[in-house]
Design an enzyme around this catalytic site. Structure first.
Site, PDB file in Angstrom:
ATOM      1  N   GLY A  51       0.786  -1.220   0.000  1.00 38.49           N
ATOM      2  CA  GLY A  51       0.000   0.000   0.000  1.00 38.49           C
ATOM      3  C   GLY A  51       0.820   1.273   0.000  1.00 38.49           C
ATOM      4  CB  CYS A  52      -0.259   4.734   0.771  1.00 33.92           C
ATOM      5  SG  CYS A  52      -1.738   4.771  -0.261  1.00 33.92           S
TER       6      CYS A  52
END
Length: 373
Positions: A156-157
């Site tokens: 993810g981020c």
């Protein structure tokens, strides 16, 4: 001073040249986006979205434009529906195109050639490939076959800093040799269009982009030019009780993977931001006020505001974070490098300055790094 992961960290008054004598540094950066850019209103109109609640989500999030790879128009004049197979092909084609461009710009910025690359780490969360982007880019670009590689997928981020930690460790063990990290995020390959408020939040936020960063530790020969920003320390702060708050999982009703963001994410992240920074600075003699530059993930307006308030930062401190959000949206793992590139181009950092890189994402996790100029 206390050492972190084998790299010294300095307190105010220490000689920067002593601290940076062996620390790997950021020697180049490059970014890329797809050619098509859309305003939020253009996206709404393209998909024929008239629901006032959905339109409000798109138009109230401090995003003006995003670069997206939208599907071709169908017979009804709206973008055609995409299967999971279509989305995976988009992930591959768009990702490779952006990745190649980001690498080329990064190497030009570094003053290096493809033949100089000894380690390649690729990061993505918008699709699954085997072999991954690292092998495909080595083949496409003609990088030396002995190049070592790593793929970081699905984190993810926050994954950009997770991977940068690994890349920095490799560079520290191979002084003078060039390592590249490439974040490849074709976020439009992770969209589900179903008109729900859940999917609308995601669809209003993310954009497509790729960013590459070059890292190298000083070699035996003395460096003649100004030392690059040194990567001094990395830390993680995991919030297990919020493990379900950000996730990308299979949606049986649509036959696709679907991203979910809990509405409480901004407040969870903000409430833990101070603890994450305290952990980063622990044992260094530094305080938040000693940090001159902040490069925070462009997670969304509420996330940025929550982090800013909890850390006591000014709007100026997060100007590049909000600027990237405004111009490109949330670029997942690549976002912080887009912000770092703007800070670098601004030439505001001077020798002796310190900076914090901060990303946040599934886990839930806040990743941080300390940088010294």
């Amino acid at each position: 001073m206390q050492a972190a992961q084998g790299r010294a960290v300095h307190a105010p008054g220490d000689q920067p040249e002593r601290v940076r004598s062996t620390a790997p540094g950021i020697v180049g950066v490059g970014t890329a986006v797809p050619p098509a850019s859309y305003t939020q209103r253009e996206v709404l109109d393209t998909f024929g979205i008239t629901d006032r609640r959905v339109r409000s989500i798109f138009l109230s999030g401090a995003i003006e434009r995003r670069n997206l790879t939208l599907p071709p128009l169908g017979p009804d004049g709206h973008p055609a529906a995409e299967t999971q197979g279509d989305l995976l092909r988009k992930h591959t084609v768009t990702g490779l195109r952006m990745g190649r461009e980001a690498v080329a710009r990064c190497l030009k910025d570094t003053g290096a050639a493809l033949a100089d690359v000894r380690y390649l780490c690729c990061v993505t969360s918008t699709g699954l490939l085997t072999p991954g982007f690292s092998a495909l880019l080595i083949k496409d670009l003609g990088i030396e076959r002995s190049c070592q590689r790593l793929d970081v997928v699905g984190m993810g981020c926050n994954a950009g800093l997770n991977a940068l930690n690994a890349v920095t460790g490799w560079a520290a063990g191979h002084p003078g040799e060039l390592a590249l990290m490439v974040c490849v995020e074709a976020c439009s390959a992770a969209y589900v269009f179903d008109g729900t408020l859940r999917s609308s939040v995601v669809n209003s936020l993310f954009g497509d982009g790729s960013a590459a960063v070059a890292v190298r530790a000083p070699g035996r020969a003395p460096e003649e030019r100004t030392p690059p920003p040194a990567l001094l320390r990395f830390t993680s702060h995991i919030i297990p009780e919020a493990v379900e708050a950000m996730r990308y999982d299979w949606d049986e009703s649509h036959g696709k993977f679907s991203f979910y963001l809990d509405p409480e994410v901004p407040y969870v992240v903000g409430a833990n931001a101070e603890t994450a920074v305290e952990r980063l600075l622990a044992g260094t003699g530094l305080r938040t006020g000693d940090i001159a530059h902040w490069v925070v993930h462009s997670g969304g307006k509420k996330v940025i505001d929550s982090v800013r308030v909890n850390l006591g930062l000014s709007r100026h401190d997060v100007r590049h974070t909000t600027g990237v959000l405004r111009d490109h949206g949330n670029l997942s793992s690549a976002s912080f490098l887009f912000s770092y590139e703007r800070l670098r181009d601004e030439k505001a950092a001077v020798p002796g300055d310190l900076g914090v890189l901060m990303t946040m994402g599934p886990g839930s996790t806040i990743e941080t790094a300390l940088v010294g100029w």
